[in-house]
Design a protein around this motif. Structure first.
Motif, PDB file in Angstrom:
ATOM      1  N   LEU A 204      62.237  66.483  60.986  1.00  0.00           N
ATOM      2  CA  LEU A 204      61.534  65.982  62.177  1.00  0.00           C
ATOM      3  C   LEU A 204      60.274  65.216  61.791  1.00  0.00           C
ATOM      4  O   LEU A 204      59.943  64.190  62.395  1.00  0.00           O
ATOM      5  N   GLY A 205      59.589  65.705  60.784  1.00  0.00           N
ATOM      6  CA  GLY A 205      58.397  65.001  60.306  1.00  0.00           C
ATOM      7  C   GLY A 205      58.759  63.610  59.822  1.00  0.00           C
ATOM      8  O   GLY A 205      58.071  62.631  60.132  1.00  0.00           O
ATOM      9  N   ALA A 206      59.856  63.530  59.066  1.00  0.00           N
ATOM     10  CA  ALA A 206      60.289  62.236  58.529  1.00  0.00           C
ATOM     11  C   ALA A 206      60.632  61.277  59.663  1.00  0.00           C
ATOM     12  O   ALA A 206      60.187  60.119  59.675  1.00  0.00           O
ATOM     13  N   ILE A 207      61.386  61.752  60.645  1.00  0.00           N
ATOM     14  CA  ILE A 207      61.789  60.884  61.766  1.00  0.00           C
ATOM     15  C   ILE A 207      60.558  60.381  62.507  1.00  0.00           C
ATOM     16  O   ILE A 207      60.421  59.190  62.788  1.00  0.00           O
ATOM     17  N   SER A 208      59.652  61.302  62.778  1.00  0.00           N
ATOM     18  CA  SER A 208      58.467  60.916  63.568  1.00  0.00           C
ATOM     19  C   SER A 208      57.589  59.929  62.813  1.00  0.00           C
ATOM     20  O   SER A 208      56.849  59.154  63.418  1.00  0.00           O
ATOM     21  N   ALA A 209      57.675  59.949  61.485  1.00  0.00           N
ATOM     22  CA  ALA A 209      56.839  59.052  60.684  1.00  0.00           C
ATOM     23  C   ALA A 209      57.484  57.686  60.505  1.00  0.00           C
ATOM     24  O   ALA A 209      56.889  56.805  59.900  1.00  0.00           O
ATOM     25  N   GLY A 210      58.719  57.523  60.983  1.00  0.00           N
ATOM     26  CA  GLY A 210      59.356  56.207  60.921  1.00  0.00           C
ATOM     27  C   GLY A 210      60.542  56.111  59.983  1.00  0.00           C
ATOM     28  O   GLY A 210      61.115  55.031  59.823  1.00  0.00           O
ATOM     29  N   VAL A 211      60.932  57.218  59.356  1.00  0.00           N
ATOM     30  CA  VAL A 211      62.100  57.181  58.474  1.00  0.00           C
ATOM     31  C   VAL A 211      63.351  56.878  59.300  1.00  0.00           C
ATOM     32  O   VAL A 211      63.567  57.466  60.358  1.00  0.00           O
ATOM     33  N   LYS A 212      64.148  55.924  58.799  1.00  0.00           N
ATOM     34  CA  LYS A 212      65.372  55.540  59.515  1.00  0.00           C
ATOM     35  C   LYS A 212      66.597  55.596  58.607  1.00  0.00           C
ATOM     36  O   LYS A 212      67.713  55.312  59.043  1.00  0.00           O
ATOM     37  N   GLU A 345      53.827  58.192  54.956  1.00  0.00           N
ATOM     38  CA  GLU A 345      52.699  57.270  55.092  1.00  0.00           C
ATOM     39  C   GLU A 345      52.181  56.828  53.711  1.00  0.00           C
ATOM     40  O   GLU A 345      52.000  55.627  53.458  1.00  0.00           O
ATOM     41  N   VAL A 346      51.970  57.776  52.827  1.00  0.00           N
ATOM     42  CA  VAL A 346      51.428  57.468  51.495  1.00  0.00           C
ATOM     43  C   VAL A 346      52.446  56.670  50.673  1.00  0.00           C
ATOM     44  O   VAL A 346      52.098  55.714  49.988  1.00  0.00           O
ATOM     45  N   ALA A 347      53.724  57.048  50.763  1.00  0.00           N
ATOM     46  CA  ALA A 347      54.760  56.312  50.028  1.00  0.00           C
ATOM     47  C   ALA A 347      54.765  54.849  50.451  1.00  0.00           C
ATOM     48  O   ALA A 347      54.845  53.945  49.615  1.00  0.00           O
ATOM     49  N   ASN A 348      54.649  54.613  51.754  1.00  0.00           N
ATOM     50  CA  ASN A 348      54.702  53.236  52.246  1.00  0.00           C
ATOM     51  C   ASN A 348      53.421  52.469  51.965  1.00  0.00           C
ATOM     52  O   ASN A 348      53.459  51.292  51.611  1.00  0.00           O
ATOM     53  N   LYS A 349      52.292  53.142  52.085  1.00  0.00           N
ATOM     54  CA  LYS A 349      51.014  52.465  51.844  1.00  0.00           C
ATOM     55  C   LYS A 349      50.866  52.082  50.373  1.00  0.00           C
ATOM     56  O   LYS A 349      50.457  50.971  50.054  1.00  0.00           O
ATOM     57  N   VAL A 380      55.150  54.603  60.347  1.00  0.00           N
ATOM     58  CA  VAL A 380      55.032  53.416  59.497  1.00  0.00           C
ATOM     59  C   VAL A 380      56.033  52.363  59.966  1.00  0.00           C
ATOM     60  O   VAL A 380      57.089  52.681  60.505  1.00  0.00           O
ATOM     61  N   HIS A 381      55.685  51.108  59.722  1.00  0.00           N
ATOM     62  CA  HIS A 381      56.513  50.026  60.224  1.00  0.00           C
ATOM     63  C   HIS A 381      56.313  48.808  59.325  1.00  0.00           C
ATOM     64  O   HIS A 381      55.530  47.906  59.642  1.00  0.00           O
ATOM     65  N   PRO A 382      57.035  48.765  58.192  1.00  0.00           N
ATOM     66  CA  PRO A 382      56.792  47.726  57.186  1.00  0.00           C
ATOM     67  C   PRO A 382      56.961  46.301  57.727  1.00  0.00           C
ATOM     68  O   PRO A 382      56.306  45.384  57.232  1.00  0.00           O
ATOM     69  N   ALA A 383      57.800  46.104  58.731  1.00  0.00           N
ATOM     70  CA  ALA A 383      58.052  44.744  59.221  1.00  0.00           C
ATOM     71  C   ALA A 383      56.800  44.120  59.828  1.00  0.00           C
ATOM     72  O   ALA A 383      56.680  42.898  59.915  1.00  0.00           O
ATOM     73  N   ASP A 384      55.823  44.957  60.247  1.00  0.00           N
ATOM     74  CA  ASP A 384      54.603  44.431  60.857  1.00  0.00           C
ATOM     75  C   ASP A 384      53.747  43.635  59.889  1.00  0.00           C
ATOM     76  O   ASP A 384      52.898  42.849  60.299  1.00  0.00           O
ATOM     77  N   GLU A 385      53.946  43.878  58.572  1.00  0.00           N
ATOM     78  CA  GLU A 385      53.028  43.288  57.593  1.00  0.00           C
ATOM     79  C   GLU A 385      53.326  41.824  57.299  1.00  0.00           C
ATOM     80  O   GLU A 385      52.501  41.118  56.730  1.00  0.00           O
ATOM     81  N   ILE A 386      54.538  41.357  57.678  1.00  0.00           N
ATOM     82  CA  ILE A 386      55.001  40.056  57.187  1.00  0.00           C
ATOM     83  C   ILE A 386      54.166  38.883  57.700  1.00  0.00           C
ATOM     84  O   ILE A 386      53.910  37.939  56.975  1.00  0.00           O
ATOM     85  N   GLY A 387      53.707  38.985  58.949  1.00  0.00           N
ATOM     86  CA  GLY A 387      53.042  37.882  59.608  1.00  0.00           C
ATOM     87  C   GLY A 387      51.975  37.158  58.795  1.00  0.00           C
ATOM     88  O   GLY A 387      51.959  35.934  58.711  1.00  0.00           O
ATOM     89  N   GLY A 388      51.088  37.926  58.155  1.00  0.00           N
ATOM     90  CA  GLY A 388      49.944  37.303  57.516  1.00  0.00           C
ATOM     91  C   GLY A 388      50.155  36.850  56.076  1.00  0.00           C
ATOM     92  O   GLY A 388      49.189  36.558  55.383  1.00  0.00           O
ATOM     93  N   LEU A 389      51.388  36.801  55.597  1.00  0.00           N
ATOM     94  CA  LEU A 389      51.617  36.503  54.180  1.00  0.00           C
ATOM     95  C   LEU A 389      51.440  35.015  53.867  1.00  0.00           C
ATOM     96  O   LEU A 389      51.796  34.147  54.653  1.00  0.00           O
ATOM     97  N   GLN A 390      50.885  34.773  52.683  1.00  0.00           N
ATOM     98  CA  GLN A 390      50.637  33.405  52.237  1.00  0.00           C
ATOM     99  C   GLN A 390      51.815  32.873  51.428  1.00  0.00           C
ATOM    100  O   GLN A 390      52.557  33.631  50.830  1.00  0.00           O
TER     101      GLN A 390
END
Lengths: 576, 283
Positions: A204-212, A345-349, A380-390
């Motif tokens: 449940l912790g994994a699901i709530s943190a965004g694991v899919k 969270e830490v794994a993704n960050k 966590v939601h890795p797809a959110d980070e893409i916008g600002g990439l150079q």
């Protein structure tokens, strides 16, 4: 017969029988009914590595107060077979009651000999035993019936009526009979709590943190983490795949994580041994991965269904080469939930492998857990980070904190290149040795960030302890209760529990160690693995150790017995 | 409009005359002919000379561990079925170290295109026998000759009813490009075993050796006839059949996950309302 040294007001119920007699079913029903009645519980499941026969037990310790530990003396023994009687009758407390079939040859004042054949057909003997246990504990019949309905309703609607009939007959048979045990009727202000074991809480912790995404190869006691995910896969949108082996499992999860989906693998020591190469890959290509290891005694196949804390060093040193990691060691299901969230969270960050070390005891141990505030849970939601990439995008751009911005393949026009070889900033293979050094340093810089987020060990005690008990992971409850018993007897005892065992930040706890009189470290392994790590990181050697490696979880009684070998004066506390 | 230049030209670490050059060329042609841009393509490889291929083409790249290509490709495809996943690796990586994954991938039939650069030898480690080396093949490491029988990937794949099973030859670039393009468009696992000479370490199965033997399947060959395909799969001697040996329309693995009907997994968030309802069931 033995006196009880453990906290007043709790009761220990042991249901024993052979595999296939339905003891887990009635154990779970009784546990849920107790939780719904407002009580705290700590369940210990002991089973053999077989599907039928053998000797299994399901122990429920229940109390009005918060409890996190199993105990040894039994107050209510529900013996579904004769073997359970002979194996456990010596564990009965002074007030203990035994419930068993009248056919079993045992004569004692404290035995309730039940004519099971008059109450139920053979298939429903376990329900009759449940009913008798309910009457002995003064529990509400309708509440038990409702839990039974829910347990069987979905799969076996035909059983609902029969279960209720058997339950009614059992309550009738005991009507008016006195019980020497305290009553466990429904508390007036019973808060709604969750019934969770450690592995359910991890899922449940994994699901709530965004694991899919999760991949696995079945291995006890890790499998139930996966089953927890599978049971919600369709409604919460998860993909869970049973891989051909653990090597495939971790590589699959890394493939999914690379593609932008937070992923987890779950296994036990032997399965994790096969994943080790993948851990190193995750370190090199900087892909987040959460690895849950439910420990059991090794080496090799060991004791497949028992508990141990023997794989700490394996998790810490797994993977060739040098790269940062974090290892969490939850002490109870509530911590399983929150620390798994932290792990994701830490794994993704930090784009690194992160471990959750649990064990068979905690994996199977149901507790009453306060409800989570879902409104306050982030994911966590890795797809959110893409916008600002150079442009040009560099997957391994050298940065101050070592964290390179992540693009996801196919989610933009940026190309995402990762390589298990040493690579340049773009991710392409290189043998430029200057770049090699830059990349080593970049990867290790992430370790500083991981260190800055280390959860400090939890100290429970007065300002200074004459006796400090150091522990990590699932022994939390037993050690805390031990320290409470010692404090009640006038000893200044304290507990230092590590919910995160790597990295260690000595500044967080050095003062506590320095201020303590005697220090004893308590671990569920034979070599004192955490003590060694603690010494390497702090220079402090704890030479008094309580180590348990017989496959069973710590209990307050066990810890006190072992403490007595170091401190004979504690004998007095133990006799209380 | 996708052009060949979009896939770039890069310096390689391969020996002059290596079959990998032609495979890379054919792959680029096939991608262009399929109308796929580099950002829509994910190249997955393991370790070996063939596994370096993704570094010599503009695309998304996961160059992972030896033998572990198929699990990575499976995970990535399940995470984002919109990705066009192409696996390139050698015979050692695909059939040796990755043997169990190969069998599992055939069973799953996930929609990835698997290009095996099959030179019947280990090139990167300098000339030991590989799973597809013929029995008796003498190397420095096997001075008494290879004591094991050669693995027949085509026969195994046909036996396992893989979705698309083909063989081609690096010396027939246009044929190879056509087969790769068909493999990419096939909705299911496409295995393409590409015979490719190793000029440095395989002095037996040379360019000429393959050229003398490889012959295209007759025009009236029906790849959906499995019995015939099994017979063709056994042919590896004076004549080696080239082309699509077997195909079927087994549904792709990723289509069996109901949740993927709603779109790719990547980009989804945890639905906290639904999660809250799930938690209620634990009371």
């Amino acid at each position: 017969m033995r006196g009880s040294i453990v906290t007043e007001g709790s009761i220990n119920i042991l249901i024993g029988g052979e595999a296939g007699q339905g003891l887990v079913t009635i154990g779970e029903v009784l546990t849920r009914a107790l939780i719904r009645s407002g009580y705290h519980v700590c369940v210990t499941q002991s089973y053999m590595s077989r599907i039928r026969g053998g000797h299994n037990t399901f122990a429920i310790r229940a109390s009005m107060h918060d409890i996190d530990a199993p105990c040894e003396s039994v107050d209510l023994l529900v013996a579904l077979n004769a073997e359970t009687l002979s194996l456990h009758k010596d564990e009965m407390s002074d007030r203990g009651v035994i419930v068993t079939d009248e056919a079993h040859d045992i004569s004692d004042d404290d035995v309730i000999r039940v004519p099971f054949k008059d109450l139920a057909s053979k298939r429903y003997y376990n329900t009759a035993a449940l009913g008798i246990a309910g009457t002995v504990l003064g529990m509400d019949e309708e509440l038990i019936a409702q839990v039974l309905d829910a347990q069987f309703g979905r799969k076996h609607p035909e059983a609902i009526e029969e279960n209720r009939k058997v339950l009614r007959k059992s309550y009738e048979w005991r009507e008016g009979a006195a019980s020497p045990l305290p009553e466990f009727g429904k508390l007036k202000s019973a808060p709604v709590r969750l019934m969770l074991n450690g592995n359910q809480a991890i899922a449940l912790g994994a699901i709530s943190a965004g694991v899919k995404f999760a991949s696995y190869y079945p291995m006890t006691p890790g499998t139930s983490i996966i089953l927890g995910l599978v049971s919600h896969a369709s409604e919460l949108g998860l993909v869970v795949e049973q891989a051909e082996d653990e090597i495939a499992a971790i590589n699959m999860a890394l493939g999914a994580s690379y593609a932008g989906v937070p992923s987890i693998v779950a296994t036990s020591g032997g399965g994790f041994a096969l994943m080790v190469e993948g851990v190193s890959l995750a370190g090199m290509i900087e892909i987040p991965i959460v690895i849950a290891i439910a420990q059991r005694p090794g080496p090799a196949t060991g004791l497949p269904t028992r508990t141990e804390q023997g794989d700490l060093e394996l998790a810490l040193y797994a993977g060739h080469g040098e790269f940062p990691r974090a290892i969490y060691a939850p002490g109870n299901p509530e911590q399983c939930f929150h620390l798994t969230r932290k792990a994701v969270e830490v794994a993704n960050k930090y784009q690194s492998p992160v471990f959750i070390l649990t064990d068979q005891f905690l994996a199977d141990s149901f507790r009453a857990v306060d409800q989570f505030d879902t409104g306050g849970l982030s994911s966590v939601h890795p797809a959110d980070e893409i916008g600002g990439l150079q442009k040009p995008y560099k997957r391994f751009a050298l940065t101050g904190d070592g964290i390179s911005p992540r693009a996801l393949p196919g989610m933009s026009r940026h190309l995402v290149v990762v390589d298990s070889d040493e690579h340049d900033e773009e991710g392409h293979i290189t043998e430029d040795l200057a770049i090699r050094c830059q990349m080593v340093e970049k990867r290790l810089r992430k370790g500083e960030g991981i260190r800055s987020e280390v959860i400090p060990p939890d100290y429970d005690g007065e300002d200074e302890s004459d006796l400090l008990l150091v522990c990590w992971g699932s022994s939390l409850g037993a050690v805390k209760e031990t320290s409470q018993i010692l404090r009640n007897s006038g000893l200044k005892a304290g507990v230092l529990h590590f919910p995160q065992v790597w990295p260690l930040v000595p500044e967080q706890f050095r003062d506590t160690l320095d201020a303590a009189g005697d220090i004893v470290i308590i671990e569920g392994n034979a070599c004192g693995q955490f003590g060694k790590i603690l010494r390497a990181e702090t220079g402090i050697m704890i030479d008094k150790k309580i180590l348990r490696y017989d496959g069973l979880p710590f209990t307050p009684e066990y810890v006190i017995r072992e403490l007595q070998t170091y401190f004979p004066e504690i004998a007095e506390a133990g006799k209380e | 409009m996708v052009r060949l230049e979009d896939y770039g030209e890069f310096e390689t670490a391969w020996c002059p005359g290596c079959g990998n050059f032609a495979i890379l060329k054919a792959l680029k042609q096939a991608l262009v002919a399929s109308g796929l841009g580099p950002h829509e393509v994910l190249m997955v490889s393991g370790i070996g000379q063939a596994a370096k291929t993704p570094h010599y083409i503009s695309a998304n790249v996961f160059n992972g561990l030896h033998g572990r290509t198929l699990p990575v490709a499976t995970g990535a495809k399940l995470a984002n079925p919109d990705l066009n996943v192409i696996v390139t690796s050698g015979d050692g990586c695909s059939y040796g170290e990755g043997g169990n994954h190969f069998l599992a991938a055939l069973r799953r039939n996930i929609d990835v295109t698997v290009l095996v650069h099959d030179n019947q030898i280990y090139g990167l480690t300098k000339g030991q026998c590989s799973p597809t080396s013929e029995e008796g093949h003498v190397t420095k490491a096997q001075p008494e000759g290879n004591r094991s029988m050669a693995f027949n990937p085509i026969a195994i794949a046909v036996a396992m009813k893989a979705g698309f099973v083909a063989r081609s030859f690096s010396g027939m670039t246009e044929h190879l490009a056509g087969v790769i393009q068909q493999g990419i468009s096939h909705k299911g696992l496409a295995l393409i075993d590409v015979l490719s000479p190793c000029v440095s370490f395989n002095k037996i199965n040379t360019h000429k050796w393959y050229k003398d033997r490889c012959c295209e399947l007759p025009e009236n060959y029906d790849p959906e006839d499995r019995e015939q395909a099994m017979l063709k799969a056994e042919e590896f001697g004076d004549k080696i059949p080239i082309g699509v040996i077997y195909r079927n329309d087994r549904p792709a693995f990723e289509r069996k996950f109901r949740t993927l009907d709603e779109g790719p997994l990547v980009g989804r968030k945890c639905d906290m309302n639904a999660f809250g309802k799930v938690l209620d069931r634990y009371t």
